[in-house]
Design a protein around this motif. Sequence first.
Motif, PDB file in Angstrom:
ATOM      1  N   HIS A 262       0.666 -15.578 -42.060  1.00 14.19           N
ATOM      2  CA  HIS A 262       0.245 -14.259 -41.567  1.00 14.19           C
ATOM      3  C   HIS A 262      -1.087 -13.829 -42.176  1.00 14.19           C
ATOM      4  O   HIS A 262      -1.832 -13.073 -41.544  1.00 14.19           O
ATOM      5  N   ILE A 263      -1.409 -14.298 -43.381  1.00 14.72           N
ATOM      6  CA  ILE A 263      -2.716 -13.942 -43.948  1.00 14.72           C
ATOM      7  C   ILE A 263      -3.830 -14.544 -43.110  1.00 14.72           C
ATOM      8  O   ILE A 263      -4.894 -13.925 -42.923  1.00 14.72           O
ATOM      9  N   VAL A 264      -3.607 -15.734 -42.575  1.00 15.91           N
ATOM     10  CA  VAL A 264      -4.589 -16.365 -41.689  1.00 15.91           C
ATOM     11  C   VAL A 264      -4.712 -15.569 -40.394  1.00 15.91           C
ATOM     12  O   VAL A 264      -5.815 -15.293 -39.915  1.00 15.91           O
ATOM     13  N   GLU A 265      -3.571 -15.187 -39.826  1.00 17.37           N
ATOM     14  CA  GLU A 265      -3.574 -14.388 -38.598  1.00 17.37           C
ATOM     15  C   GLU A 265      -4.283 -13.054 -38.814  1.00 17.37           C
ATOM     16  O   GLU A 265      -5.086 -12.621 -37.973  1.00 17.37           O
ATOM     17  N   ALA A 266      -3.988 -12.410 -39.946  1.00 15.65           N
ATOM     18  CA  ALA A 266      -4.587 -11.108 -40.233  1.00 15.65           C
ATOM     19  C   ALA A 266      -6.092 -11.229 -40.446  1.00 15.65           C
ATOM     20  O   ALA A 266      -6.873 -10.408 -39.946  1.00 15.65           O
ATOM     21  N   ALA A 267      -6.509 -12.255 -41.189  1.00 18.69           N
ATOM     22  CA  ALA A 267      -7.938 -12.443 -41.447  1.00 18.69           C
ATOM     23  C   ALA A 267      -8.691 -12.756 -40.161  1.00 18.69           C
ATOM     24  O   ALA A 267      -9.815 -12.271 -39.943  1.00 18.69           O
ATOM     25  N   GLU A 268      -8.082 -13.540 -39.281  1.00 20.98           N
ATOM     26  CA  GLU A 268      -8.725 -13.820 -38.001  1.00 20.98           C
ATOM     27  C   GLU A 268      -8.851 -12.536 -37.187  1.00 20.98           C
ATOM     28  O   GLU A 268      -9.887 -12.280 -36.559  1.00 20.98           O
ATOM     29  N   HIS A 269      -7.812 -11.710 -37.179  1.00 17.81           N
ATOM     30  CA  HIS A 269      -7.831 -10.447 -36.444  1.00 17.81           C
ATOM     31  C   HIS A 269      -8.944  -9.525 -36.952  1.00 17.81           C
ATOM     32  O   HIS A 269      -9.553  -8.787 -36.166  1.00 17.81           O
ATOM     33  N   LEU A 270      -9.224  -9.600 -38.250  1.00 19.34           N
ATOM     34  CA  LEU A 270     -10.289  -8.773 -38.834  1.00 19.34           C
ATOM     35  C   LEU A 270     -11.680  -9.361 -38.597  1.00 19.34           C
ATOM     36  O   LEU A 270     -12.682  -8.767 -38.999  1.00 19.34           O
ATOM     37  N   GLY A 271     -11.755 -10.531 -37.985  1.00 17.65           N
ATOM     38  CA  GLY A 271     -13.048 -11.137 -37.684  1.00 17.65           C
ATOM     39  C   GLY A 271     -13.645 -11.928 -38.827  1.00 17.65           C
ATOM     40  O   GLY A 271     -14.859 -12.173 -38.856  1.00 17.65           O
ATOM     41  N   LEU A 272     -12.792 -12.380 -39.767  1.00 14.38           N
ATOM     42  CA  LEU A 272     -13.303 -13.102 -40.935  1.00 14.38           C
ATOM     43  C   LEU A 272     -13.482 -14.590 -40.668  1.00 14.38           C
ATOM     44  O   LEU A 272     -14.025 -15.308 -41.502  1.00 14.38           O
ATOM     45  N   GLY A 273     -13.023 -15.056 -39.534  1.00 18.32           N
ATOM     46  CA  GLY A 273     -13.121 -16.469 -39.184  1.00 18.32           C
ATOM     47  C   GLY A 273     -12.175 -16.777 -38.051  1.00 18.32           C
ATOM     48  O   GLY A 273     -11.645 -15.882 -37.402  1.00 18.32           O
ATOM     49  N   THR A 274     -11.961 -18.054 -37.806  1.00  9.97           N
ATOM     50  CA  THR A 274     -11.077 -18.504 -36.734  1.00  9.97           C
ATOM     51  C   THR A 274     -10.109 -19.548 -37.271  1.00  9.97           C
ATOM     52  O   THR A 274     -10.445 -20.289 -38.198  1.00  9.97           O
ATOM     53  N   ASP A 275      -8.917 -19.612 -36.671  1.00 12.24           N
ATOM     54  CA  ASP A 275      -7.978 -20.653 -37.104  1.00 12.24           C
ATOM     55  C   ASP A 275      -8.141 -21.926 -36.275  1.00 12.24           C
ATOM     56  O   ASP A 275      -7.384 -22.876 -36.413  1.00 12.24           O
ATOM     57  N   GLN A 276      -9.163 -21.959 -35.417  1.00 10.04           N
ATOM     58  CA  GLN A 276      -9.489 -23.172 -34.668  1.00 10.04           C
ATOM     59  C   GLN A 276     -10.472 -24.003 -35.495  1.00 10.04           C
ATOM     60  O   GLN A 276     -11.447 -23.474 -36.012  1.00 10.04           O
ATOM     61  N   TYR A 277     -10.200 -25.289 -35.611  1.00 11.13           N
ATOM     62  CA  TYR A 277     -11.068 -26.122 -36.448  1.00 11.13           C
ATOM     63  C   TYR A 277     -11.065 -27.551 -35.957  1.00 11.13           C
ATOM     64  O   TYR A 277     -10.183 -27.983 -35.203  1.00 11.13           O
ATOM     65  N   GLU A 278     -12.047 -28.290 -36.403  1.00 14.40           N
ATOM     66  CA  GLU A 278     -12.113 -29.737 -36.190  1.00 14.40           C
ATOM     67  C   GLU A 278     -12.164 -30.399 -37.553  1.00 14.40           C
ATOM     68  O   GLU A 278     -12.991 -30.029 -38.395  1.00 14.40           O
TER      69      GLU A 278
END
Length: 283
Positions: A262-278
């Motif tokens: 959820h910390i990843v989800e929350a940080a993405e929602h705040l615009g701190l990054g994306t959980d999509q990666y290569e």
Amino acid sequence: ITPESLLRIYNALGRDLKGKVAVKISTGEAGNENYLQPSLIAPLVRQLNGTIVECCTAYEGKRMDPKDHWQTIREHGFSAIAPCDILDERDEMEIPVEVGYHLSTNIVGKHLKHYDSALVLSHFKGHPMGGFGGALKNMSIGFASSRGKAHIHSAGKSDDVATIWQNCAPQDDFLEAMADACSGIIDFFQPENLLYISVANRLSVDCDCVEHPEEPKMADLGIFASTDPVALDRACYDAVKNSNDPGKADLIQRMDSRHALHIVEAAEHLGLGTDQYELISLD
């Protein structure tokens, strides 16, 4: 996982950290030996002409009082490889959180104002409260002063260190407050002045803040790095999940029982990054 590999993955990011560089690590609780070893990180810290930075804890132990914390830093060998700085040794300051779920300010060590850029150098592993400790946890709780840690744990309701455990917020609120604190740090430095490296070794279910952590059940995974802390934490989480190592079960249970992602989800929602990666392998 070698000093040479750590240098190689930093250089592969293609971004130089400028000015006075803070290297944010966990110096590890006394009795814990899972923290990133000085021999591993020394060449990279020296290449950056960096200063190893920490803040005091908000729980009883050998890092709550600056005097004891300095002793731990010396005993764990960090002062022998680079300058070290306990950011809240003498004072603290508030920095704004412009966009957040719960926090409007983040209380950090006052020495943070002396730094122009930062490498968030994390040991990825489990955590008793957060589920896992990675880049986002290291950036939020790690830069927070003792009072700031209480502020985050309560999701902004209290900054009283003495009652931190009585004032703990519901789990998702706590994880969201950590994301809020990350937002404040990223705004303070600006994204171009931050880089993130996570070493996934000694994968105990317990954090480096635990005096006597449980022995790891799974083998080391490697070194991960990114200019995006959200993608980095997600990649490390996925690497544990996707591992063929049957010893991963305990760590997965620790992470998922704490709703760690959820910390990843929350940080993405705040615009701190994306959980999509290569994933790009350097091997």
